[in-house]
Design a protein around this motif. Sequence first.
Motif, PDB file in Angstrom:
ATOM      1  N   TYR A 167       0.849  -1.189   0.000  1.00 30.24           N
ATOM      2  CA  TYR A 167       0.000   0.000   0.000  1.00 30.24           C
ATOM      3  C   TYR A 167       0.883   1.237   0.000  1.00 30.24           C
ATOM      4  O   TYR A 167       1.730   1.401   0.868  1.00 30.24           O
ATOM      5  CB  TYR A 167      -0.933  -0.024   1.212  1.00 30.24           C
ATOM      6  CG  TYR A 167      -1.817   1.186   1.352  1.00 30.24           C
ATOM      7  CD1 TYR A 167      -2.665   1.570   0.317  1.00 30.24           C
ATOM      8  CD2 TYR A 167      -1.834   1.937   2.506  1.00 30.24           C
ATOM      9  CE1 TYR A 167      -3.491   2.681   0.450  1.00 30.24           C
ATOM     10  CE2 TYR A 167      -2.663   3.037   2.655  1.00 30.24           C
ATOM     11  CZ  TYR A 167      -3.482   3.407   1.616  1.00 30.24           C
ATOM     12  OH  TYR A 167      -4.294   4.503   1.743  1.00 30.24           O
ATOM     13  N   PHE A 168       0.680   2.117  -0.971  1.00 33.78           N
ATOM     14  CA  PHE A 168       1.530   3.282  -1.164  1.00 33.78           C
ATOM     15  C   PHE A 168       1.457   4.271  -0.006  1.00 33.78           C
ATOM     16  O   PHE A 168       2.475   4.774   0.443  1.00 33.78           O
ATOM     17  CB  PHE A 168       1.142   3.984  -2.477  1.00 33.78           C
ATOM     18  CG  PHE A 168       1.967   5.203  -2.758  1.00 33.78           C
ATOM     19  CD1 PHE A 168       3.247   5.083  -3.248  1.00 33.78           C
ATOM     20  CD2 PHE A 168       1.460   6.469  -2.538  1.00 33.78           C
ATOM     21  CE1 PHE A 168       4.026   6.197  -3.508  1.00 33.78           C
ATOM     22  CE2 PHE A 168       2.215   7.595  -2.795  1.00 33.78           C
ATOM     23  CZ  PHE A 168       3.508   7.462  -3.280  1.00 33.78           C
ATOM     24  N   ASP A 169       0.275   4.579   0.482  1.00 31.55           N
ATOM     25  CA  ASP A 169       0.090   5.601   1.519  1.00 31.55           C
ATOM     26  C   ASP A 169       0.231   5.001   2.912  1.00 31.55           C
ATOM     27  O   ASP A 169      -0.669   5.094   3.745  1.00 31.55           O
ATOM     28  CB  ASP A 169      -1.273   6.279   1.361  1.00 31.55           C
ATOM     29  CG  ASP A 169      -1.309   7.182   0.156  1.00 31.55           C
ATOM     30  OD1 ASP A 169      -0.526   8.140   0.122  1.00 31.55           O
ATOM     31  OD2 ASP A 169      -2.108   6.927  -0.750  1.00 31.55           O
ATOM     32  N   ASP A 170       1.363   4.396   3.169  1.00 33.89           N
ATOM     33  CA  ASP A 170       1.584   3.695   4.419  1.00 33.89           C
ATOM     34  C   ASP A 170       3.041   3.881   4.823  1.00 33.89           C
ATOM     35  O   ASP A 170       3.934   3.890   3.974  1.00 33.89           O
ATOM     36  CB  ASP A 170       1.275   2.213   4.191  1.00 33.89           C
ATOM     37  CG  ASP A 170       1.226   1.406   5.453  1.00 33.89           C
ATOM     38  OD1 ASP A 170       1.237   1.977   6.545  1.00 33.89           O
ATOM     39  OD2 ASP A 170       1.176   0.174   5.329  1.00 33.89           O
ATOM     40  N   GLU A 171       3.301   4.016   6.098  1.00 32.94           N
ATOM     41  CA  GLU A 171       4.668   4.185   6.572  1.00 32.94           C
ATOM     42  C   GLU A 171       5.403   2.859   6.715  1.00 32.94           C
ATOM     43  O   GLU A 171       6.615   2.834   6.852  1.00 32.94           O
ATOM     44  CB  GLU A 171       4.664   4.932   7.907  1.00 32.94           C
ATOM     45  CG  GLU A 171       4.181   6.362   7.757  1.00 32.94           C
ATOM     46  CD  GLU A 171       4.106   7.087   9.083  1.00 32.94           C
ATOM     47  OE1 GLU A 171       4.525   6.521  10.117  1.00 32.94           O
ATOM     48  OE2 GLU A 171       3.629   8.225   9.078  1.00 32.94           O
ATOM     49  N   ASP A 172       4.677   1.756   6.689  1.00 31.31           N
ATOM     50  CA  ASP A 172       5.270   0.434   6.825  1.00 31.31           C
ATOM     51  C   ASP A 172       5.485  -0.129   5.418  1.00 31.31           C
ATOM     52  O   ASP A 172       4.530  -0.390   4.696  1.00 31.31           O
ATOM     53  CB  ASP A 172       4.326  -0.462   7.631  1.00 31.31           C
ATOM     54  CG  ASP A 172       4.960  -1.779   8.025  1.00 31.31           C
ATOM     55  OD1 ASP A 172       5.894  -2.240   7.329  1.00 31.31           O
ATOM     56  OD2 ASP A 172       4.506  -2.367   9.020  1.00 31.31           O
ATOM     57  N   ASP A 173       6.741  -0.300   5.024  1.00 28.61           N
ATOM     58  CA  ASP A 173       7.068  -0.749   3.666  1.00 28.61           C
ATOM     59  C   ASP A 173       6.894  -2.252   3.454  1.00 28.61           C
ATOM     60  O   ASP A 173       7.002  -2.721   2.322  1.00 28.61           O
ATOM     61  CB  ASP A 173       8.505  -0.364   3.305  1.00 28.61           C
ATOM     62  CG  ASP A 173       8.671   1.125   3.106  1.00 28.61           C
ATOM     63  OD1 ASP A 173       7.672   1.792   2.763  1.00 28.61           O
ATOM     64  OD2 ASP A 173       9.795   1.626   3.297  1.00 28.61           O
TER      65      ASP A 173
END
Length: 121
Positions: A96-102
């Motif tokens: 998910y692009f809009d997430d701080e967890d890669d």
Amino acid sequence: MEEPYRPVALRVMAEHVGEDPVWDSDPDHMGQVDLASLGVSEDLIARLNAWNDEFISTALTDFEFSSPDAEERWRRTGLELAYELQNQLPDVEISYFDDEDDRPLRQRRGPFRAPHNSPRL
């Protein structure tokens, strides 16, 4: 006979156009994907596109949401939709692009959802 191409990794990411907001990250197939051809339910496709439409509607405001709460709700909804996509495509790595967890979604725990018949906390 050659097997049809099936992506190994997809990314849920809003886009300025009205196509499915899910992208193939394979360098040879990079770009938006047709979710119906991958067997994703019509309901999930419709909700992903409604989520993307909400992003498109911010175009006249330099992609600013009406409030920080509205933006946070939109981001959270996108993550929930990405988890649903992961559940429908267990053989494909979803991020998910809009997430701080890669990390890909299957490497972490999804959002809690109470069963439909249980009381809300």
